[in-house]
Design an enzyme around this catalytic site. Structure first.
Site, short mmCIF file in Angstrom:
data_model
loop_
_atom_site.label_atom_id
_atom_site.label_comp_id
_atom_site.label_asym_id
_atom_site.label_seq_id
_atom_site.Cartn_x
_atom_site.Cartn_y
_atom_site.Cartn_z
N LYS A 315 0.81 -1.22 0.00
CA LYS A 315 0.00 0.00 0.00
C LYS A 315 0.85 1.28 0.00
O LYS A 315 0.45 2.27 -0.59
CB LYS A 315 -0.96 0.00 1.19
N ASP A 358 -9.79 2.89 1.92
CA ASP A 358 -9.88 2.34 3.29
C ASP A 358 -10.35 3.44 4.25
O ASP A 358 -11.14 3.18 5.17
CB ASP A 358 -8.51 1.86 3.78
P1 NAP Z 1 0.81 -3.06 9.46
O1 NAP Z 1 1.11 -1.86 8.66
O2 NAP Z 1 1.76 -4.19 9.46
O3 NAP Z 1 0.62 -2.57 10.99
C1 NAP Z 1 0.34 -3.48 12.01
C2 NAP Z 1 0.13 -2.73 13.31
O4 NAP Z 1 -0.28 -3.68 14.27
C3 NAP Z 1 1.38 -2.06 13.86
O5 NAP Z 1 1.01 -0.90 14.52
C4 NAP Z 1 1.92 -3.12 14.81
O6 NAP Z 1 2.63 -2.59 15.90
C5 NAP Z 1 0.65 -3.71 15.35
N1 NAP Z 1 0.86 -5.09 15.76
C6 NAP Z 1 1.21 -6.12 14.97
N2 NAP Z 1 1.30 -7.25 15.70
C7 NAP Z 1 1.02 -6.92 16.97
C8 NAP Z 1 0.95 -7.64 18.18
N3 NAP Z 1 1.19 -8.96 18.22
N4 NAP Z 1 0.63 -6.99 19.31
C9 NAP Z 1 0.37 -5.66 19.28
N5 NAP Z 1 0.43 -4.91 18.16
C10 NAP Z 1 0.74 -5.55 17.03
O7 NAP Z 1 -0.59 -3.68 9.04
P2 NAP Z 1 -1.88 -2.88 8.54
O8 NAP Z 1 -1.86 -2.75 7.06
O9 NAP Z 1 -2.00 -1.64 9.34
O10 NAP Z 1 -3.05 -3.90 8.88
C11 NAP Z 1 -3.36 -4.20 10.23
C12 NAP Z 1 -4.65 -5.02 10.28
O11 NAP Z 1 -5.76 -4.22 9.91
C13 NAP Z 1 -4.69 -6.16 9.28
O12 NAP Z 1 -4.09 -7.30 9.82
C14 NAP Z 1 -6.16 -6.36 8.99
O13 NAP Z 1 -6.69 -7.33 9.85
C15 NAP Z 1 -6.76 -5.02 9.32
N6 NAP Z 1 -7.26 -4.39 8.08
C16 NAP Z 1 -8.58 -4.50 7.81
C17 NAP Z 1 -9.10 -3.93 6.69
C18 NAP Z 1 -10.56 -4.07 6.40
O14 NAP Z 1 -10.98 -3.77 5.28
N7 NAP Z 1 -11.37 -4.48 7.33
C19 NAP Z 1 -8.29 -3.19 5.81
C20 NAP Z 1 -6.94 -3.08 6.12
C21 NAP Z 1 -6.44 -3.69 7.26
P3 NAP Z 1 4.19 -2.18 15.81
O15 NAP Z 1 4.20 -0.81 15.25
O16 NAP Z 1 4.65 -2.29 17.19
O17 NAP Z 1 4.82 -3.20 14.88
#
Ligand code: NAP
Length: 529
Positions: A315, A358
């Site tokens: 993204k 999003d």
């Molecule tokens: P990302 O850029 O990899 O960010 C992940 C975030 O989650 C970071 O802030 C990370 O913290 C935190 N995190 C990861 N593992 C963790 C853990 N075990 N404990 C606590 N914090 C944790 O991913 P993203 O693109 O933002 O996506 C995150 C989630 O959003 C996806 O997995 C998905 O389920 C959801 N999502 C949903 C939609 C929808 O349409 N419903 C769309 C997009 C995303 P750190 O900064 O400490 O690494």
């Protein structure tokens, strides 16, 4: 779908059976044998009971929808004990008994073979590596110039999405070159001009299977619903038929897709293909496993694409693929949607507009539960791509944003960009909160027992929104319910972002209900598996 004069492409279902007896008793194949638009590939080298009599019986059942193949051992064939002459004998028998296609490797001498009314596929399989453009073109030219093949099939094994670009390039060239000049280019003499069937195996090659009809190829291979395929990367015939509407794809069908890594479990193809089907709109949406920089992918594939979704992990890097950016995508620093901003003309690549759907989709979902977001206090868990989009989306509608993230520094960076405050776990009971949004992957399949907050940390009465949608009902939502909170499932954001994409690409209202029903049904199916 639009009509063309060419016959629609067929779905060739590869028989995986170890014996003719097993194949003939298989109800799935018996039914497919009589269905228009389907072919059955008889892999004669698989059969342990192959005789003239058993093959004749099989042909009685499957001709004229049979594609007869007796693969050479050097190209994946199962029978090392059989000579070229014996293989040719059985292929000749299949043809004599009415097979519509016969597939013989280029390496096999065809002395004395008479294809009769069948169409001859001359094939070349490279199981362990990709083919370069020069290799692919070399095979095409050599076989075309002999003037005997009706179809030239070349199958290779890409190790990257970029390894499939030579196939795209040659298919595109052949499609756009007038047939007369193809003949001239090939030999200067009149030859029987063949049809290409260029397939790439594995997940990187999925597009070559789904889009065969888009390039005028006569059919694609698919697998049974009840068995693994006969080559890596085959989809089931039902996926080809019902999800991708393969038989309705023509040479003018607009192509859309999603890029991500991994991509196999993405629900976006279901979401968008359902919309095209429901609207009876010509269009197909294809998953692309993209292991390179998105800008490189878009440069290579952009000429055949009308629109693109972007998912993890591309993204942010996909910004570089866009010549134009919507102001909110620019502020967020991430795009999930590419819209074709200009048509390609000779020698020029099309230009792309990057958007982020999003952000408004998350804000819409929250608004549907909270009413106006103006003045609402929203706590976002996480500070990654999704958190960033949601923070900008709700901020734009007047909400106050708080961030709580495992890595505080990352939350501070986002807070600075969007204008938010960073809080710690210990502040949870102290600050006023209207809604909590989980934008971390915690609780997502397969870690369904994990929650980003413990039950005691959830302030009673707030709205809890989990953007994780697989599973649909997460642990966090269960705990929130126990605390008397209202809950909102993440699938609403997924549907919302897709609806906005579809509407931008087609200029038409998306069939939201049908899209939502398809996704919820699929999530239910996956839960029960
Ligand atoms: P990302 O850029 O990899 O960010 C992940 C975030 O989650 C970071 O802030 C990370 O913290 C935190 N995190 C990861 N593992 C963790 C853990 N075990 N404990 C606590 N914090 C944790 O991913 P993203 O693109 O933002 O996506 C995150 C989630 O959003 C996806 O997995 C998905 O389920 C959801 N999502 C949903 C939609 C929808 O349409 N419903 C769309 C997009 C995303 P750190 O900064 O400490 O690494």
């Amino acid at each position: 779908m639009q009509k063309t004069t060419k016959p629609p492409p067929a779905i060739c279902v590869a028989a995986h059976h170890k014996s003719v007896r097993e194949l003939m008793a298989d109800n799935e194949f018996r039914a497919l044998a009589n269905q228009p638009g389907f072919l059955i590939e008889l892999r004669l080298d698989f059969f342990n009971d192959l005789t003239d009599a058993s093959l004749s019986r099989a042909m009685d059942q499957f001709a004229p929808n049979a594609v007869a193949t007796f693969r050479h051992p050097a190209e994946g064939g199962m029978r090392k004990d059989v000579s070229d002459a014996e293989r040719l004998h059985f292929l000749q028998l299949a043809v004599n008994r009415g097979a519509s296609f016969v597939d013989i490797e280029a390496r096999t001498p065809r002395d004395g073979f008479n294809k009769r009314a069948a169409r001859l596929i001359v094939s070349h399989h490279e199981f362990s590596r990709p083919l370069s453009y020069d290799e692919l073109r070399g095979i095409w030219l050599k076989q075309s110039s002999q003037g005997v093949a009706d179809v030239i099939k070349v199958v290779s094994m890409p190790k990257s999405i970029l390894d499939t670009v030579p196939v795209l390039r040659l298919l595109d060239e052949l499609q756009n070159m007038p047939r007369a000049s193809q003949v001239e280019r090939i030999s200067g003499a009149k030859v029987n001009l063949p049809t290409p069937l260029f397939l790439c195996m594995g997940e990187f090659g999925a597009w070559t299977r789904i889009l065969a009809g888009r390039f005028g190829e006569p059919f694609t291979f698919a697998r049974s619903e009840n068995a693994p395929g006969t080559a890596p990367g085959q989809l089931t015939w039902r996926e080809m038929d019902e999800l991708y509407r393969f038989r309705a794809i023509t040479e003018t069908t607009p192509i859309y897709g999603v890029i991500g890594n991994p991509i196999a479990h993405s629900l976006s193809p279901l979401l968008h293909n359902t919309a095209f089907k429901e609207m009876q709109e010509d269009g197909v949406y294809v998953p692309f496993l993209v292991d390179c920089n998105p800008a490189e992918f878009v440069r290579a594939f952009g000429t055949i694409l009308k629109g693109l979704s972007v998912t993890i992990p591309h993204k942010e890097s996909a910004l570089a693929a866009c010549q134009h950016l919507d102001p909110s995508a620019k502020a967020i620093g991430a795009v999930n949607t590419l819209v074709r901003a200009s048509e390609s003309s000779a020698g020029l690549h099309p230009e792309w507009l990057g958007l982020n759907t999003d952000a408004p989709a998350a804000a819409d979902a929250l608004e549907s539960a909270l009413g106006s977001l103006s003045g609402k206090q929203i706590l976002i868990l996480g500070a990654g791509g999704a958190a960033r989009a949601i923070a900008f989306g709700v901020k734009e509608r007047g909400a106050t944003v708080m961030l709580l993230n495992r890595t505080r520094e990352r939350a501070q960076n986002l807070a600075r960009d969007v204008g938010a405050t960073v809080i710690a776990d210990s502040d949870l009971a102290k600050v006023k909160i209207d809604a909590i949004v989980n934008a971390t992957p915690v609780g997502m399949q397969p870690n369904v027992d994990a929650s980003p907050l413990e039950e005691s940390q959830i302030p009673p009465g707030v709205l809890v929104y989990d953007t994780v949608y697989n599973p649909q009902r997460t642990k966090l939502l269960e705990l929130a319910e126990k605390r008397g909170c209202r809950t909102l499932e993440g699938v609403s954001m997924f549907i919302g972002q897709g609806v906005r994409q579809f509407e931008r690409w087609t200029g038409k209202n998306a069939p939201r209900e049908a899209m939502e029903r398809a996704v919820l049904d699929e999530l239910k199916k996956r839960r029960s598996q």
